[in-house]
Design a protein around this motif. Structure first.
Motif, PDB file in Angstrom:
ATOM      1  N   ALA A 186      11.244   0.926 -12.993  1.00 40.77           N
ATOM      2  CA  ALA A 186      11.418   2.225 -12.341  1.00 40.77           C
ATOM      3  C   ALA A 186      10.328   3.202 -12.778  1.00 40.77           C
ATOM      4  CB  ALA A 186      12.803   2.792 -12.672  1.00 40.77           C
ATOM      5  N   GLY A 187      10.032   3.213 -14.075  1.00 38.03           N
ATOM      6  CA  GLY A 187       8.970   4.091 -14.554  1.00 38.03           C
ATOM      7  C   GLY A 187       7.630   3.730 -13.945  1.00 38.03           C
ATOM      8  N   ALA A 188       7.346   2.433 -13.867  1.00 39.36           N
ATOM      9  CA  ALA A 188       6.089   1.992 -13.268  1.00 39.36           C
ATOM     10  C   ALA A 188       5.988   2.429 -11.816  1.00 39.36           C
ATOM     11  CB  ALA A 188       5.964   0.476 -13.381  1.00 39.36           C
ATOM     12  N   LEU A 189       7.095   2.306 -11.086  1.00 42.43           N
ATOM     13  CA  LEU A 189       7.085   2.679  -9.669  1.00 42.43           C
ATOM     14  C   LEU A 189       6.808   4.167  -9.490  1.00 42.43           C
ATOM     15  CD1 LEU A 189       7.538   2.058  -6.685  1.00 42.43           C
ATOM     16  CD2 LEU A 189      10.003   2.378  -7.064  1.00 42.43           C
ATOM     17  N   ASP A 222       7.236  -6.073 -10.054  1.00 40.82           N
ATOM     18  CA  ASP A 222       6.141  -5.219 -10.506  1.00 40.82           C
ATOM     19  C   ASP A 222       5.005  -5.219  -9.488  1.00 40.82           C
ATOM     20  OD1 ASP A 222       4.735  -3.651 -12.589  1.00 40.82           O
ATOM     21  OD2 ASP A 222       3.431  -5.397 -12.677  1.00 40.82           O
ATOM     22  N   THR A 223       4.681  -6.397  -8.971  1.00 47.62           N
ATOM     23  CA  THR A 223       3.631  -6.482  -7.956  1.00 47.62           C
ATOM     24  C   THR A 223       4.025  -5.721  -6.701  1.00 47.62           C
ATOM     25  OG1 THR A 223       2.979  -8.650  -8.805  1.00 47.62           O
ATOM     26  CG2 THR A 223       2.236  -8.075  -6.602  1.00 47.62           C
ATOM     27  N   MET A 224       5.289  -5.865  -6.307  1.00 46.51           N
ATOM     28  CA  MET A 224       5.747  -5.168  -5.097  1.00 46.51           C
ATOM     29  C   MET A 224       5.754  -3.653  -5.286  1.00 46.51           C
ATOM     30  SD  MET A 224       8.816  -7.688  -3.811  1.00 46.51           S
ATOM     31  CE  MET A 224       9.128  -6.690  -2.355  1.00 46.51           C
ATOM     32  N   SER A 225       5.884  -3.208  -6.546  1.00 40.43           N
ATOM     33  CA  SER A 225       5.882  -1.764  -6.776  1.00 40.43           C
ATOM     34  C   SER A 225       4.528  -1.153  -6.415  1.00 40.43           C
ATOM     35  CB  SER A 225       6.234  -1.443  -8.227  1.00 40.43           C
ATOM     36  OG  SER A 225       5.150  -1.708  -9.110  1.00 40.43           O
ATOM     37  N   GLY A 274       2.706  -2.123  -3.874  1.00 36.70           N
ATOM     38  CA  GLY A 274       2.757  -1.932  -2.427  1.00 36.70           C
ATOM     39  C   GLY A 274       3.650  -0.774  -2.029  1.00 36.70           C
ATOM     40  N   ALA A 275       4.805  -0.674  -2.701  1.00 35.67           N
ATOM     41  CA  ALA A 275       5.709   0.426  -2.387  1.00 35.67           C
ATOM     42  C   ALA A 275       5.071   1.774  -2.727  1.00 35.67           C
ATOM     43  CB  ALA A 275       7.016   0.257  -3.162  1.00 35.67           C
ATOM     44  N   ALA A 276       4.355   1.821  -3.855  1.00 35.43           N
ATOM     45  CA  ALA A 276       3.682   3.068  -4.235  1.00 35.43           C
ATOM     46  C   ALA A 276       2.557   3.403  -3.267  1.00 35.43           C
ATOM     47  CB  ALA A 276       3.130   2.941  -5.655  1.00 35.43           C
ATOM     48  N   ALA A 277       1.830   2.375  -2.842  1.00 38.41           N
ATOM     49  CA  ALA A 277       0.742   2.604  -1.888  1.00 38.41           C
ATOM     50  C   ALA A 277       1.274   3.072  -0.539  1.00 38.41           C
ATOM     51  CB  ALA A 277      -0.077   1.330  -1.711  1.00 38.41           C
ATOM     52  N   LEU A 278       2.522   2.728  -0.235  1.00 38.48           N
ATOM     53  CA  LEU A 278       3.164   3.210   0.991  1.00 38.48           C
ATOM     54  C   LEU A 278       3.633   4.646   0.831  1.00 38.48           C
ATOM     55  CD1 LEU A 278       4.641   3.002   3.735  1.00 38.48           C
ATOM     56  CD2 LEU A 278       6.514   1.866   2.525  1.00 38.48           C
ATOM     57  N   ALA A 279       4.346   4.913  -0.262  1.00 38.48           N
ATOM     58  CA  ALA A 279       4.953   6.228  -0.420  1.00 38.48           C
ATOM     59  C   ALA A 279       3.949   7.296  -0.847  1.00 38.48           C
ATOM     60  CB  ALA A 279       6.081   6.140  -1.463  1.00 38.48           C
TER      61      ALA A 279
END
Length: 397
Positions: free
Chosen positions: A8-11, A134-137, A139-144
């Motif tokens: 969660a912190g990484a995201l 972690d890898t998907m985070s 992508g999620a961060a790059a989206l949000a």
């Protein structure tokens, strides 16, 4: 609870980081009015990662409480973003650029610094799942991140986007602070320069790791060139510079979809080959953007994301497979710093070029991505990977 807290912190930190780049571009473009200076500012906050990443990795590998060091880096990064914003349009631009360079020293904490901590909060099959999340985070961060930056800029003005990015980065500090301690290993107090040399040799001395790192760094040069064109593309094609940030979210959407599909239907490719295949797809993005048509422009960023997502998953698989445990943080942060520096170089080169001719900048981005794809494939791993290796990550990421 340690693994969810770490992820969660990484995201949250990565969402802030992904928002910071577009936010700085938009804020500088709005307050200074120059595409070249906006890209120079983005390059400045990125290029110093070449030094900050290896140093931070060496310190994390030797720290008894690496989480607290990571938390401090996040706070300093957030404070630096705030200072950069305060200087735009008020202080000499050279001073603002210098502040951005100092801020960028802590940038790798938001990427490799977090990923390297996963083996300490998860093990066995839990590590495989944690690495996939972690890898998907990313992508999620790059989206949000770009979407939040663009939305904040449209609703409240470009400076508000920078403030939002800084708040998100700082909000992740408590999660880092409470990461578990570890017993200090013998020799952990070695000089930082000696540790840096070990980490650098680990990357450059491993052919598979070196090839994957080089391909990913050259791909990031192309990504930086494409990103530098975003404000102008938004203004000229979509009717507003702030809307250009949404294009980066389009790339993030397709990156997430691509990783989800590969998790369900893995390709018969090694992670090493998938790194190069991702670069090839990224070459199509700027080529399609040359048309200047709104629908094709959106498609261009979608295609680019189809290459970025699987490439990042494959790169992490190579790192986990090849990295010695004692140098894992350095390898992740060194790799992250090299990628960030490649991105900075691309942005710095494309900014002045895009101001004169966006088409020329997009053509250059295509050529650079093709260069990354043309690298020869890595050889077979020098040792068989353990149960938590990158191939399992590739199938489940």
């Amino acid at each position: 609870m340690r693994t969810p807290l770490c992820l969660a912190g990484a995201l949250v930190a990565r969402v802030g980081d992904e928002a910071a780049g577009p936010a700085l571009l938009l804020a500088c473009f709005a307050l200074v009015g120059s595409t070249a200076e906006a890209s120079a500012l983005l390059a400045a906050v990125s290029v110093s990662a070449a030094l900050g990443g290896p140093v931070l990795g060496a310190l994390l590998d030797g720290a008894a409480r690496p989480g607290r060091l990571l938390a401090g880096a996040l706070v300093l990064y957030a404070a630096g973003l705030t200072l950069v914003l305060a200087g735009l349009g008020r202080l000499p631009f050279a001073f603002t650029v210098a502040t951005a360079v100092l801020t960028g020293l802590w940038g790798p904490a938001l990427s490799g610094g977090w990923s390297a901590q996963l083996p300490r909060v998860a093990a066995g099959d839990g590590l495989v799942r944690a690495n996939a999340l972690d890898t998907m985070s990313f992508g999620a961060a790059a989206l949000a991140g770009p979407a939040l930056a663009g939305g904040a800029a449209e609703a409240f003005g470009a400076p508000a986007a920078v403030v939002l990015a800084a708040v998100l980065v700082a909000a992740a500090a408590p999660a880092a602070w409470f990461l578990p301690a570890r017993a200090r290993r013998p020799g952990a107090s070695r000089a930082v320069l000696g540790a840096l040399a070990s980490g650098t040799r680990a990357v450059l001395g491993n052919p598979n790791l070196a090839r994957a790192t080089l391909a990913s760094v050259v791909s990031c040069v192309a990504q930086g060139m494409l990103t530098a064109c975003v404000p102008l593309l938004g203004e000229r094609v979509l009717g507003g510079a702030g809307r250009g940030a949404a294009l980066l979210s389009c790339a993030a959407v397709s990156a997430l979809v691509a990783n989800a599909l590969l998790a369900r239907f893995p390709l018969p490719l090694t992670p090493d080959a998938l790194v190069r295949a991702g670069a090839l797809l990224q070459a199509l993005g700027p080529a399609l953007a040359l048309t200047g048509e709104p629908v094709v422009l959106v498609a261009a960023f979608l295609v680019s994301g189809l290459g970025e997502g699987p490439q990042l998953t494959a790169l992490f698989a190579v790192r986990h497979r090849e990295a010695p445990d004692r140098l894992r943080s350095q390898i992740f942060t060194t790799g992250a710093s090299l990628k960030i520096t490649g991105f900075a170089l691309g942005a710095a080169l494309a900014g002045p070029l895009a101001a004169r001719s966006p088409g020329a900048a997009l053509t250059a981005a295509t050529a650079v991505a093709l260069l990354a794809a043309a690298r020869p494939p890595a050889g077979r791993p020098r040792h068989r990977a353990p149960a938590r290796d990158g191939m399992r990550v590739r199938r489940r990421a």
